[in-house]
Design an enzyme around this catalytic site. Structure first.
Site, PDB file in Angstrom:
ATOM      1  N   ASN A   1       0.857  -1.193   0.000  1.00 16.83           N
ATOM      2  CA  ASN A   1       0.000   0.000   0.000  1.00 16.83           C
ATOM      3  C   ASN A   1       0.890   1.238   0.000  1.00 16.83           C
ATOM      4  O   ASN A   1       1.445   1.611   1.030  1.00 16.83           O
ATOM      5  CB  ASN A   1      -0.911   0.004   1.227  1.00 16.83           C
ATOM      6  CG  ASN A   1      -1.886   1.176   1.220  1.00 16.83           C
ATOM      7  OD1 ASN A   1      -1.928   1.977   0.281  1.00 16.83           O
ATOM      8  ND2 ASN A   1      -2.673   1.288   2.274  1.00 16.83           N
ATOM      9  N   PRO A   2       1.069   1.893  -1.143  1.00 10.55           N
ATOM     10  CA  PRO A   2       1.973   3.043  -1.202  1.00 10.55           C
ATOM     11  C   PRO A   2       1.642   4.148  -0.208  1.00 10.55           C
ATOM     12  O   PRO A   2       2.548   4.825   0.281  1.00 10.55           O
ATOM     13  CB  PRO A   2       1.822   3.529  -2.651  1.00 10.55           C
ATOM     14  CG  PRO A   2       1.399   2.317  -3.414  1.00 10.55           C
ATOM     15  CD  PRO A   2       0.524   1.538  -2.474  1.00 10.55           C
TER      16      PRO A   2
ATOM     17  N   GLU B   1      11.340   0.107   9.873  1.00  5.15           N
ATOM     18  CA  GLU B   1      12.579   0.553  10.511  1.00  5.15           C
ATOM     19  C   GLU B   1      13.478   1.373   9.588  1.00  5.15           C
ATOM     20  O   GLU B   1      14.157   2.304  10.033  1.00  5.15           O
ATOM     21  CB  GLU B   1      13.399  -0.663  10.986  1.00  5.15           C
ATOM     22  CG  GLU B   1      12.604  -1.861  11.445  1.00  5.15           C
ATOM     23  CD  GLU B   1      12.267  -1.869  12.916  1.00  5.15           C
ATOM     24  OE1 GLU B   1      12.961  -1.188  13.684  1.00  5.15           O
ATOM     25  OE2 GLU B   1      11.304  -2.555  13.297  1.00  5.15           O
TER      26      GLU B   1
END
Length: 710
Positions: A592-593, A665
């Site tokens: 999901n951009p 991260e």
């Protein structure tokens, strides 16, 4: 960057921006967090923390407090239920803080010494603040440095290859510097909270965590319970970043609920979170680099020091950053630790990689300067063909593609490499770059997908959406696999009754859960293709990826990125302002951009904050924090954050059946180094100690105010 977002039918729409499926509930207040869920006859617990840094509790004067309005109980080491902390959990031996109230020892300021339980939180707080605790105080040591005599090397912390001394001796260009980072805190917006109650002999806990299965299993071991008799739910989580594992909130809520036989909720205050939920250890890192005349590394030496508590070992593995990154004839990386009278550190967004990348990527920038090379060209010159230490082939490695795309979009080719030349009024301008990496991790998970009689589908998995958009990503993956619109898929998460699943940590969540969900959805779709009516109870297919994960080919699997920053430095005040940042990442399949970009920008913002603002200070006399709140602990606010752009390059891994690498991260990795390198380019002064405060900028000096633009 402007992003157009639409909710479209999801068939084939993995890779299309999609708003969060629970977004409306969150912005309207319908989403209930652990501290919000109502329960009948709910009592409230308030923590009392030690005021000494080392010693023992002599007495707890609870009689007066017990007589105060609404007070139900005062739990402490003399009357609390017994627990068994002698077990192996998912992460090994637990931090002995799980054995709270089991002894009179105080190992640091902020250690829990009592819990006051009352009818209301206000009554509990008033009574807790009135409680008198007597101590026998002992000398303490909270002062961290790389030269501390108690420093040691934990098992498995040293990695060596080749002849380091010979490589350094044969090098034409050398860097030998120390870099430091301070103690940093992940004080999530939602504080740690837990409610516990007994229901027909079964323990139910509603809390804020990063893995309900994990917490349920640990509580069962701690309280000697049948694992099937423990249920942990955590539907909505307002941030975690590594801090929301097994904490005293859950344990004390269970203790109090057991003692009173009624539901009890324990919520930490912001100040208590600075003592009890972990933090990033300060680091002192020595980096030695040796390169030949062409800039090729002959030797790489990274020695990282961090602290841990006297009761539990946690290693901030900063020296591991370069192990998958750069080819070098000789390599040594080692993490060393010293035990002090402080709370135990823990995982914090990109543990190891965040501080490690600051040191290594700053040192590489210094090496590029000494070699007379462009910083990107130096990194390209030392690009490895296989894992530099492991020798394993890469699953996919598109770091250079990140640099190429980032350089094009940032305008890097127009950069004059000489420092201290560009000026905008009183501001000196500079640009910097750094690389990023984070390992790709996966854990076995189970999932269940049900075809309901009404034509919808229900996914059940013990995932934890800590703000990452995991619910939405799993909705898209299930919908695409089932070949149905996303509106027909309902994802239920955060309930240990749904079966074992990976935690939300190490950027492994969506990768691990997505594998399980797509496996179950694929099998269900094949079953539905056989035809027949769906019964009222639906048709359910369950998956378990344990075997599949075990057969995954051994590779060096990492996400990568290139971080770019432009800064302006006020030569009169020492203020540093970041004007723009760009991050280009190679992070596998992007589900999901919209939420992916949010995660990356959030990480980059945190990296900016790490570079310029964040610094927790301990008082040597008391052992406690100076300003343990969000007024005393400064972090980047809206006015500090410029235009930040995040994007990615194609990064397929042909051997990987999932293709998702994880993005939680990597956004912070390298960001602080890019800012620090830009400050050098602006001023000509190196900053090897974070944060880059105005006083440090002024002390380092800057070009004369009359210098002209370049």
């Amino acid at each position: 960057m402007t992003t157009t977002t639409t909710n479209v039918p999801v068939t084939g729409a993995v890779g299309t921006s999609y708003t969060r499926v629970e977004g409306r509930d969150k912005v309207t207040g319908a989403a209930r967090y652990a501290g919000d869920v109502p329960f009948a006859e709910l009592a409230h617990g308030w923590l009392v923390l030690s005021t000494i840094a080392r010693g023992r509790v002599l007495s707890v004067e609870s009689d007066t407090v017990r007589a105060m309005p609404g007070v139900l109980s005062v739990l402490h080491h003399g009357n609390a239920p017994r627990v068994d902390g002698n077990y192996m959990g998912m992460l090994g031996r637990p931090d002995p803080i799980v054995e709270v109230f089991q002894h009179d020892h105080v190992p640091f300021v902020g250690w829990p010494v009592a819990l006051v339980v009352a009818e209301t939180s206000e009554q509990a707080r008033e009574a807790a603040e009135a409680l008198v605790v007597h101590y026998e105080e002992e000398p303490h040591d909270v002062e961290f440095s790389s030269a501390h005599p108690g420093t040691y090397t934990p098992d498995g912390s040293l990695v060596e290859k080749g002849d380091l001394a010979a490589g350094l001796a044969a090098s034409a260009h050398l860097v030998d510097e120390e870099y430091t980072t301070p103690e940093e805190h992940h004080s999530s917006m939602e504080p740690h909270a837990a409610m516990a109650r007994w229901d027909n002999g079964r323990l139910e806990v509603v809390d804020s965590n990063q893995g309900s299965t994990w917490v349920a299993q640990e509580l069962a071991k701690l309280f000697s319970l049948d694992p099937d008799s423990v249920r942990v739910r955590s539907e909505h989580v307002g941030g975690a970043f590594g801090s929301k594992g097994v904490r005293v909130t859950q344990i004390l809520a269970v203790m109090a609920a057991t003692a009173l036989d009624r539901p009890v909720r324990v919520v930490m205050t912001r100040r208590q979170m600075f003592s009890l939920v972990g933090y990033r250890s300060p680091t002192a890192q020595r980096v030695r680099l040796g390169a030949d005349a062409d800039g090729r590394l002959r030797a790489l030496d990274h020695q990282a020091h961090s602290l841990t508590s006297t009761v539990h070992e946690f290693v901030e593995g900063s020296a591991g950053f370069a192990r998958p990154m750069y080819a070098s004839d000789a390599h040594r990386s080692v993490n060393r630790v010293v035990r002090l009278d402080v709370p135990t550190p823990t995982f914090m967004r990109a543990p190891g990689e965040a501080p490690g990348s600051f040191a290594m990527e700053s040192a590489l920038d210094e090496l590029a300067e000494r070699c007379g090379l462009d910083p990107i060209a130096l990194r390209a010159r030392n690009e490895p063909d296989v894992g530099p230490v492991s020798g394993l082939p890469f699953g996919s490695r598109n770091l250079l593609a990140c640099f190429e795309e980032g350089a094009r979009r940032f305008g890097w080719a127009d950069r004059d490499p000489r420092p201290g030349l560009r000026r905008d009024g009183r501001w000196l301008l500079g640009t910097g770059v750094a690389a990023a990496t984070f390992p790709v991790i996966v854990m076995p998970s189970t999932a269940a997908v049900t075809a309901e009689a009404d034509g919808t589908f229900t996914v059940r998995i013990t995932a934890s959406d800590v703000g990452t958009g995991a619910r939405t990503a799993l909705t898209l993956l299930a919908a695409e696999t089932l070949d149905v619109p996303g509106e027909r898929v309902h994802v239920r998460i955060g309930d240990s009754d749904f079966g074992p699943a990976a935690i939300s940590g190490g950027s492994m969540g969506t990768r691990s859960w997505g594998w399980a969900v797509t496996a179950a959805a694929r099998d269900l779709r094949e079953q539905l293709a056989l035809g027949g009516d769906i019964p009222p109870q639906g048709i359910t297919v369950r998956s378990d990826t344990s075997a599949a994960v075990g057969t995954l080919a051994e590779r060096e699997r990492h996400s990568y990125g290139a971080q770019f920053a432009e800064v302006a430095v006020d030569v009169t005040s020492g203020e540093v302002r970041v004007r723009r940042m760009l991050g280009i990442f190679a992070a596998g399949r992007i589900v999901n951009p919209l939420t992916a970009r949010s995660q990356l920008v959030g990480g980059m913002t945190w990296g900016l904050s790490m570079a310029l603002h964040e610094e927790a200070i301990r008082d040597r006399a008391t052992g406690g924090h100076v300003g343990a709140d969000l007024a005393g602990y400064h972090f980047a606010a809206n006015a500090d954050v410029p235009l930040i752009e995040a994007d990615w390059v194609d990064d397929p891994d042909a051997d990987d059946p999932v293709g998702i690498k994880g993005i939680g991260e990597i956004g912070i990795v390298g960001a602080a180094a890019a800012v620090a390198n830009a400050v050098w380019h602006a001023t000509g002064a190196r900053h090897r100690h974070l944060p880059i405060r105005p006083d440090r900028v002024l002390s380092a000096g800057a070009p004369a105010a009359g210098d002209s633009d370049a």
